[in-house]
Design a protein around this motif. Structure first.
Motif, PDB file in Angstrom:
ATOM      1  N   LYS A 122       4.002   1.130  -0.117  1.00 40.11           N
ATOM      2  CA  LYS A 122       4.679   1.671  -1.289  1.00 40.11           C
ATOM      3  C   LYS A 122       5.806   2.548  -0.772  1.00 40.11           C
ATOM      4  O   LYS A 122       5.653   3.245   0.231  1.00 40.11           O
ATOM      5  CB  LYS A 122       3.653   2.460  -2.100  1.00 40.11           C
ATOM      6  N   ARG A 165      -1.055  -2.950   2.226  1.00 43.44           N
ATOM      7  CA  ARG A 165      -0.259  -2.658   1.038  1.00 43.44           C
ATOM      8  C   ARG A 165       0.629  -1.458   1.345  1.00 43.44           C
ATOM      9  O   ARG A 165       0.161  -0.457   1.880  1.00 43.44           O
ATOM     10  CB  ARG A 165      -1.174  -2.337  -0.142  1.00 43.44           C
ATOM     11  N   SER A 182      -3.046  -7.628   6.970  1.00 45.65           N
ATOM     12  CA  SER A 182      -2.104  -7.398   5.876  1.00 45.65           C
ATOM     13  C   SER A 182      -2.429  -6.051   5.234  1.00 45.65           C
ATOM     14  O   SER A 182      -3.595  -5.700   5.061  1.00 45.65           O
ATOM     15  CB  SER A 182      -2.164  -8.526   4.849  1.00 45.65           C
TER      16      SER A 182
END
Length: 148
Positions: free
Chosen positions: A14, A12, A10
């Motif tokens: 943006k 992150r 996983s």
């Protein structure tokens, strides 16, 4: 992004100015998500989660000088004594790994003197152990996991 031959991790993400960025846990910042970066981030997670290398021993995208040329390596894993354990060269999935790729990482290793090399495009991974005396590399099935 394309599915790679790594376990699923996983990340992150943006979105800024119509560009997707991925968080690099080593550099502690978001970087623009390009195909090569996708491979690099998977490889970093592979080294940490599967091979148990401490994140503190991993360095990403740093400049090195080879003769009069400035180059950037993708990933380096250090030993606790500061010597270099592993160099990883990452390519985008559409880039096939060929002799030029091995020549590139071998040139980097002339100044870095790593014990192990890894070359990956996310789909194919190649692992080598350096024989510095004979100035050649021996292909391996895998790289060793972290040893304290």
């Amino acid at each position: 992004m394309q599915e790679l031959q790594f376990p699923t991790y996983s990340f992150r993400f943006k979105n800024s100015e119509n560009k997707v960025s991925i968080f690099d846990s080593i550099r502690k910042k978001f970087v623009v998500l390009q195909p090569e970066e996708w491979v690099r981030q998977h490889c970093v997670q592979f080294l940490i989660k599967e091979k148990k290398y401490p994140a503190s021993l991993i360095n990403v995208e740093k400049e090195l000088q080879i003769n009069d040329l400035k180059k950037r390596y993708d990933i380096v894993v250090y030993n606790t004594d500061g010597s270099i354990h592993l160099i990883v060269e990452c390519k985008a999935p559409k880039i096939s790994i060929d002799q030029d790729t091995f020549d590139q990482i071998a040139r980097y290793n002339l100044s870095l003197n790593a014990s192990y090399l890894m070359v990956t495009n996310g789909l194919n991974h190649y692992y080598c152990q350096m024989d510095l005396e004979k100035e050649c590399y021996l292909f391996l099935k895998d790289i060793p996991s972290y040893q304290r």
